[in-house]
Design an enzyme around this catalytic site. Structure first.
Site, PDB file in Angstrom:
ATOM      1  N   TRP A 166     -31.924  11.979 -58.343  1.00 55.08           N
ATOM      2  CA  TRP A 166     -30.299  11.861 -57.793  1.00 55.08           C
ATOM      3  C   TRP A 166     -29.416  12.270 -58.730  1.00 55.08           C
ATOM      4  O   TRP A 166     -30.063  11.972 -60.043  1.00 55.08           O
ATOM      5  CB  TRP A 166     -29.866  10.953 -57.039  1.00 55.08           C
ATOM      6  CG  TRP A 166     -28.697  10.371 -56.978  1.00 55.08           C
ATOM      7  CD1 TRP A 166     -27.952  11.584 -55.593  1.00 55.08           C
ATOM      8  CD2 TRP A 166     -27.354  10.075 -57.772  1.00 55.08           C
ATOM      9  NE1 TRP A 166     -26.724  11.092 -55.538  1.00 55.08           N
ATOM     10  CE2 TRP A 166     -25.825  10.883 -57.045  1.00 55.08           C
ATOM     11  CE3 TRP A 166     -27.206   8.932 -58.081  1.00 55.08           C
ATOM     12  CZ2 TRP A 166     -25.041  10.558 -57.045  1.00 55.08           C
ATOM     13  CZ3 TRP A 166     -25.741   9.326 -58.966  1.00 55.08           C
ATOM     14  CH2 TRP A 166     -25.354   9.976 -58.670  1.00 55.08           C
ATOM     15  N   ASP A 198     -15.495  15.241 -45.003  1.00 52.81           N
ATOM     16  CA  ASP A 198     -16.615  14.610 -46.045  1.00 52.81           C
ATOM     17  C   ASP A 198     -16.597  12.978 -44.515  1.00 52.81           C
ATOM     18  O   ASP A 198     -15.901  13.074 -43.896  1.00 52.81           O
ATOM     19  CB  ASP A 198     -17.008  14.251 -46.896  1.00 52.81           C
ATOM     20  CG  ASP A 198     -18.318  14.546 -47.098  1.00 52.81           C
ATOM     21  OD1 ASP A 198     -18.967  13.619 -47.685  1.00 52.81           O
ATOM     22  OD2 ASP A 198     -18.886  15.398 -48.077  1.00 52.81           O
ATOM     23  N   ASP A 199     -17.552  12.349 -45.585  1.00 50.09           N
ATOM     24  CA  ASP A 199     -18.040  11.342 -44.752  1.00 50.09           C
ATOM     25  C   ASP A 199     -16.804   9.968 -44.921  1.00 50.09           C
ATOM     26  O   ASP A 199     -15.904  10.186 -45.932  1.00 50.09           O
ATOM     27  CB  ASP A 199     -18.875  10.493 -45.881  1.00 50.09           C
ATOM     28  CG  ASP A 199     -19.575   9.483 -45.169  1.00 50.09           C
ATOM     29  OD1 ASP A 199     -19.100   9.065 -44.082  1.00 50.09           O
ATOM     30  OD2 ASP A 199     -20.602   9.029 -46.158  1.00 50.09           O
ATOM     31  N   ARG A 232     -28.464   2.617 -49.376  1.00 51.87           N
ATOM     32  CA  ARG A 232     -27.119   2.599 -49.133  1.00 51.87           C
ATOM     33  C   ARG A 232     -27.004   2.243 -48.322  1.00 51.87           C
ATOM     34  O   ARG A 232     -26.462   2.483 -47.066  1.00 51.87           O
ATOM     35  CB  ARG A 232     -26.752   4.206 -48.517  1.00 51.87           C
ATOM     36  CG  ARG A 232     -25.469   5.341 -49.261  1.00 51.87           C
ATOM     37  CD  ARG A 232     -25.314   5.711 -48.954  1.00 51.87           C
ATOM     38  NE  ARG A 232     -24.336   6.362 -50.095  1.00 51.87           N
ATOM     39  CZ  ARG A 232     -23.131   6.922 -49.636  1.00 51.87           C
ATOM     40  NH1 ARG A 232     -23.545   7.532 -48.115  1.00 51.87           N
ATOM     41  NH2 ARG A 232     -22.398   7.039 -49.600  1.00 51.87           N
ATOM     42  N   LYS A 280     -21.745  19.783 -42.890  1.00 52.33           N
ATOM     43  CA  LYS A 280     -22.873  19.707 -43.839  1.00 52.33           C
ATOM     44  C   LYS A 280     -23.271  18.032 -43.507  1.00 52.33           C
ATOM     45  O   LYS A 280     -23.117  17.225 -42.427  1.00 52.33           O
ATOM     46  CB  LYS A 280     -21.777  18.873 -45.004  1.00 52.33           C
ATOM     47  CG  LYS A 280     -22.186  18.574 -46.168  1.00 52.33           C
ATOM     48  CD  LYS A 280     -21.453  18.255 -47.096  1.00 52.33           C
ATOM     49  CE  LYS A 280     -21.810  17.230 -48.340  1.00 52.33           C
ATOM     50  NZ  LYS A 280     -21.241  16.688 -49.576  1.00 52.33           N
ATOM     51  N   TRP A 281     -25.290  18.199 -43.377  1.00 53.15           N
ATOM     52  CA  TRP A 281     -25.622  17.365 -42.523  1.00 53.15           C
ATOM     53  C   TRP A 281     -26.415  17.088 -43.350  1.00 53.15           C
ATOM     54  O   TRP A 281     -27.239  18.023 -44.206  1.00 53.15           O
ATOM     55  CB  TRP A 281     -27.135  17.995 -41.824  1.00 53.15           C
ATOM     56  CG  TRP A 281     -27.572  17.862 -41.826  1.00 53.15           C
ATOM     57  CD1 TRP A 281     -28.520  16.635 -41.646  1.00 53.15           C
ATOM     58  CD2 TRP A 281     -28.577  18.046 -40.348  1.00 53.15           C
ATOM     59  NE1 TRP A 281     -29.802  16.357 -40.739  1.00 53.15           N
ATOM     60  CE2 TRP A 281     -29.972  16.875 -39.785  1.00 53.15           C
ATOM     61  CE3 TRP A 281     -28.693  18.913 -39.067  1.00 53.15           C
ATOM     62  CZ2 TRP A 281     -29.882  16.773 -38.602  1.00 53.15           C
ATOM     63  CZ3 TRP A 281     -28.987  19.128 -38.061  1.00 53.15           C
ATOM     64  CH2 TRP A 281     -30.128  17.982 -37.685  1.00 53.15           C
ATOM     65  N   ASP A 282     -26.110  15.994 -43.712  1.00 48.85           N
ATOM     66  CA  ASP A 282     -26.329  14.471 -45.121  1.00 48.85           C
ATOM     67  C   ASP A 282     -27.368  13.570 -45.175  1.00 48.85           C
ATOM     68  O   ASP A 282     -27.745  13.610 -43.603  1.00 48.85           O
ATOM     69  CB  ASP A 282     -25.357  14.070 -45.548  1.00 48.85           C
ATOM     70  CG  ASP A 282     -25.194  13.752 -46.595  1.00 48.85           C
ATOM     71  OD1 ASP A 282     -26.434  14.034 -47.292  1.00 48.85           O
ATOM     72  OD2 ASP A 282     -24.531  13.291 -47.311  1.00 48.85           O
ATOM     73  N   MET A 283     -28.590  13.286 -45.819  1.00 50.88           N
ATOM     74  CA  MET A 283     -29.544  12.270 -45.138  1.00 50.88           C
ATOM     75  C   MET A 283     -29.909  11.953 -46.461  1.00 50.88           C
ATOM     76  O   MET A 283     -30.216  12.092 -47.728  1.00 50.88           O
ATOM     77  CB  MET A 283     -30.551  13.247 -45.377  1.00 50.88           C
ATOM     78  CG  MET A 283     -31.990  12.585 -44.370  1.00 50.88           C
ATOM     79  SD  MET A 283     -33.224  12.892 -45.595  1.00 50.88           S
ATOM     80  CE  MET A 283     -34.544  11.483 -44.688  1.00 50.88           C
ATOM     81  N   ASN A 284     -29.046  10.340 -46.891  1.00 49.66           N
ATOM     82  CA  ASN A 284     -29.207   9.768 -48.227  1.00 49.66           C
ATOM     83  C   ASN A 284     -30.128   8.525 -48.550  1.00 49.66           C
ATOM     84  O   ASN A 284     -29.938   7.756 -49.417  1.00 49.66           O
ATOM     85  CB  ASN A 284     -27.349   8.971 -48.199  1.00 49.66           C
ATOM     86  CG  ASN A 284     -26.581  10.135 -48.023  1.00 49.66           C
ATOM     87  OD1 ASN A 284     -26.429   9.960 -49.608  1.00 49.66           O
ATOM     88  ND2 ASN A 284     -25.394  10.275 -47.428  1.00 49.66           N
ATOM     89  N   ASP A 311     -25.354  16.372 -56.153  1.00 48.51           N
ATOM     90  CA  ASP A 311     -24.502  15.565 -56.506  1.00 48.51           C
ATOM     91  C   ASP A 311     -23.587  15.393 -58.189  1.00 48.51           C
ATOM     92  O   ASP A 311     -22.104  15.058 -57.527  1.00 48.51           O
ATOM     93  CB  ASP A 311     -24.475  13.933 -55.770  1.00 48.51           C
ATOM     94  CG  ASP A 311     -24.224  13.614 -54.536  1.00 48.51           C
ATOM     95  OD1 ASP A 311     -24.002  14.312 -53.830  1.00 48.51           O
ATOM     96  OD2 ASP A 311     -24.518  12.014 -53.529  1.00 48.51           O
TER      97      ASP A 311
END
Ligand code: DGJ
Length: 747
Positions: A201, A368-369, A445, A478-482, A550
């Site tokens: 990361w 964003d989030d 997370r 924006k397609w996130d995957m944390n 990031d």
């Protein structure tokens, strides 16, 4: 003719004048490999390329009267284990509960114009006749009643071959696949350096290189995503190859989940490359008439060094992988509120950011989030895809409208694959999360993963996301995957099907992408996984850009973007200017350097424009105008790496228009040098040697050959004495030059 067949001796030759790939049917009916590399002229017989007439001591041989015919020493196309070849195989399949040594022998072939799609999978494609040819070779294992199809596509205009395999159960018994690789390739020697992209990361895709050695060397992911840690990219470079010259083979696996790419060098120095779905934990049940299709492996051959390899990947992905509607058209300069506000925002704050950013020339505002459920930090609400009325009391539609009224486009963040234990969705459907019901599960997370192997869950997410897209009229997601997947288990799969979970999961992800991109073709998707944790060609088939990392620190980004460029075009890399001290490194770099790095990607900002000084605002206006002027060049140009950040204090790269009439050059120096050398130049690449070029900021013009052989003079660096004459100095210096041909033919 891209594919030629020597019918008499059952030889196949794929060639486009740039590369040749040659194989044949061996005397035992299996496929043997003959050659892969620079184009060879066609001839009626290639048998001499099979290095097989020397029996070797202690090897097992297939025929009693032919001790030289051993699969241990013959180069093969798609090997199995257990039949005199002791290396790791491409295929392992058996009837359920019965051991078997596969023996797939040649049945037939067909040649198709273009390239058929791969059911449910992302893959390179063609649009017009003649852009590629596909050879399908069909093999059969008569005991298993299984049919194996090996697909080979050669592209007309690129030094690229794409390979994949599919297995059909043509019998009545259940089959079990333990391993089915996208491709396997035996090189005659091991005289290579093994290059790949590794990291974690915030430090993704650093270039790693070592000599290829006897034994197995591999890169892989078992995380349910292609991962921050190893990218599905591998290059084999001849030791004397450089960025500018020499032979390089590049491989990418077009897939976003568990993979392995390995090279096994044996005792005769044969180097076997295998690439495919990671066999660990994988097992696929294949019922009668069912087909399993592997994702594809894209193989590039370059005779022009690493830059040549990268350019081939870039061109291929631009023309044959990303959604066609994003090939042309300009990507908007975006501002993302994440680093500006994190979870702490309301409608006014966001609209003010958008207004202020609009004045700077920014075109797209991305929320964003934190806009949904009750998400004030990362401990809740994933899965609750409805607006948080505490933060946005007028709703998401109102916010979108107000943003659009500022003249900006509107974009939104989603993390569709996740579920927070503290969410309405989880309280309603605890069984929708991946994992065993009554056993411990690992959080990442503070969240769990939704079971995307279940089509009804994918459908649910589709409905939710589609409703918000319609409501807001957004133009970007924006397609996130944390987090990665642990306790990989689906309550809907039988015990003997759990080995299918990871692949079924990613098929679910692809399915959701497919549904959304089909229904909303004008929405630009940017993929993201905690930064660049799923930056792979599989994602790129749906989402033409990806958030590269990031880490927005300009100096860290030099390495990340340099490494990423090995395989991926600049226009796929989300690269933004952020505030200082940088949030990931606490480093302070000049605003100009932050932009000079970010220009070489899909440009944007990740800061609060309301906190900028007037001076900074003026500079950012100029940056936005500069990028708008040059973004076509960034999109369509040919990219060259010039100086390597992993090897020294300076980095440089450039992008040249296809007609060689203009170029954009980025040069960066991390730390200042005391009393530096007087003659500082940067040798360029890719220019027309006979054209006369003028560089921005320089009075003098140059021939292209001068700029490539002698170099572009860099501004004078402070040398500790002559402050007035110094044009630059200090740490984190950078300069972007715009080069244009003047049209003059003589100097
Ligand atoms: C990780 C992403 O990479 C960031 O840009 C941001 O979107 C956060 N997730 C939000 O949770």
């Amino acid at each position: 003719m891209l594919i030629q067949v020597n019918q008499d001796n059952q030889q196949f030759h794929l060639t486009n004048g740039k590369v040749s790939y040659i194989f044949h049917v061996m005397k035992n009916g299996q496929l043997g490999h003959l050659y892969y590399g620079k184009a060879l002229r066609h001839r009626s017989d290639f048998s001499h390329l099979q290095a097989y007439d020397v029996p070797t001591a202690a090897s097992c041989h297939v025929y009693e009267d032919d001790p030289a015919f051993s699969l241990e020493t013959l180069r093969q196309e798609y090997p199995a284990y257990g039949n005199s070849d002791f290396r790791e195989p491409a295929i392992s399949v058996s009837k359920a509960s019965e051991a078997h040594v596969p023996n797939f022998t040649y049945e037939s072939f067909r040649i198709l114009d273009g390239k058929p799609g791969l059911e449910g999978l992302p893959a390179t494609y063609t649009e017009e006749e003649g852009q590629a040819g596909t050879l399908q070779v069909i093999l059969k294992d008569h005991y298993l009643q299984a049919e194996l199809t090996l697909n080979y596509t050669i592209f007309r205009d690129h030094p690229v071959i794409a390979r994949s395999a599919s297995l059909k159960n043509a019998g009545e018994d259940q089959l079990v696949i333990d391993r089915l690789m996208g491709a396997s390739l035996d090189f005659p020697d091991k005289d290579f350096r093994f290059i790949h992209l590794a990291g974690t990361w915030s430090r993704e895709r650093h270039v790693k290189e070592r000599a290829l050695e006897t034994g197995i060397q591999s890169i892989s992911s078992l995380r349910g995503a292609s991962s921050h840690h190893h990218n599905p990219f591998l290059a084999l470079k001849r030791p004397d190859a450089t960025e500018r010259s020499g032979e390089v083979f590049g491989f990418q696996f077009v897939y976003s989940s568990n993979f392995i790419m390995q090279v096994e060098v044996d005792h005769y120095d044969v180097a076997r490359l295998t690439a495919g779905i990671h066999p660990f934990g994988f097992q696929w049940n294949l019922g009668p008439e069912q087909i399993f299709q592997t994702p594809e492996v894209v193989m590039v051959h370059s005779g022009e060094g690493l830059n040549g390899m990268s350019q081939a990947f870039h061109d291929l992905y631009r023309e044959h992988l990303i959604p066609a509607q994003w090939r042309k058209g300009e990507r908007p300069i975006l501002i993302n509120n994440w680093e500006a506000t994190y979870f702490d925002f309301n409608e006014d704050k966001l609209v003010n950011i958008a207004k202020s950013a609009r004045e700077l020339g920014i075109e797209l505002f991305v929320l964003d989030d934190g806009w949904f459920g009750k998400r004030n930090d990362d401990t809740s609400s994933l899965g609750d895809w409805h607006v948080d009325y505490d933060k946005l009391p007028n709703g998401i539609e109102s916010l979108a409208r107000k943003i659009k009224e500022t003249g900006m486009q509107f974009g939104l963040w989603f993390e569709p694959e996740m579920i927070s234990p503290n969410s309405e969705l989880y309280r309603e459907h605890p069984d929708w999360a991946v994992g065993f019901a009554d056993r411990p599960h690992t959080l990442g997370r503070n969240q769990r993963v939704l079971d995307f192997s279940r089509p009804e869950i994918v459908e649910y997410l589709y409905e939710k996301m589609a409703a918000i897209i319609r409501e807001t009229g957004l133009s970007y997601i924006k397609w996130d995957m944390n987090r990665n997947i642990t306790e990989a288990y689906s309550s809907r799969l039988a015990a003997n099907q759990q080995g299918e979970f990871f692949h079924r999961y990613i098929l679910g992800v692809y399915d959701l992408y497919e549904k959304l991109t089909k229904e909303f073709p004008d929405v630009l998707f940017e993929s993201c996984a905690g930064g660049g944790g799923r930056f792979d060609p599989g994602m790129m088939y749906y989402a033409p850009q990806a958030w590269a990392s990031d880490d927005t620190d300009a100096i860290e980004r030099l390495k990340i973007q340099y490494g990423t460029s090995y395989a991926y075009p600049l226009y796929s890399m989300g690269s933004h200017v952020s505030a200082v001290p940088n949030h990931q490194t606490l480093r302070t770099t000049p605003l100009s350097t932050r932009a000079n790095v970010a220009y070489f990607g899909t440009f944007g900002y990740e800061l609060d424009p309301l906190k900028l000084t007037e001076e900074e605002r003026t500079e950012i206006k100029e940056q936005a105008a500069f990028y708008k002027k040059h973004r076509k060049l960034v999109r369509d140009g040919q990219f060259y790496r010039l100086l390597n950040p992993f090897a020294g204090n300076e980095t440089a790269w450039m992008i040249v228009s296809r007609d060689q009439s203009e170029a954009l050059i980025g040069w960066y120096k991390v730390l200042a040098t005391a009393n530096p050398s007087k003659q500082q130049t940067l040798r360029l690449d890719g220019l027309d040697p006979s054209k006369v070029y003028q560089a921005s900021g320089l009075a003098q013009s140059f021939y292209g050959d001068e700029l490539m052989a002698v170099g572009l003079p860099l501004p004078t660096e402070f040398n500790g004495v002559n402050r007035q004459k110094a044009e630059r100095g200090g740490d984190f210096q950078s300069q972007v030059f715009y080069l244009q041909s003047t049209g003059a033919s003589k100097l």
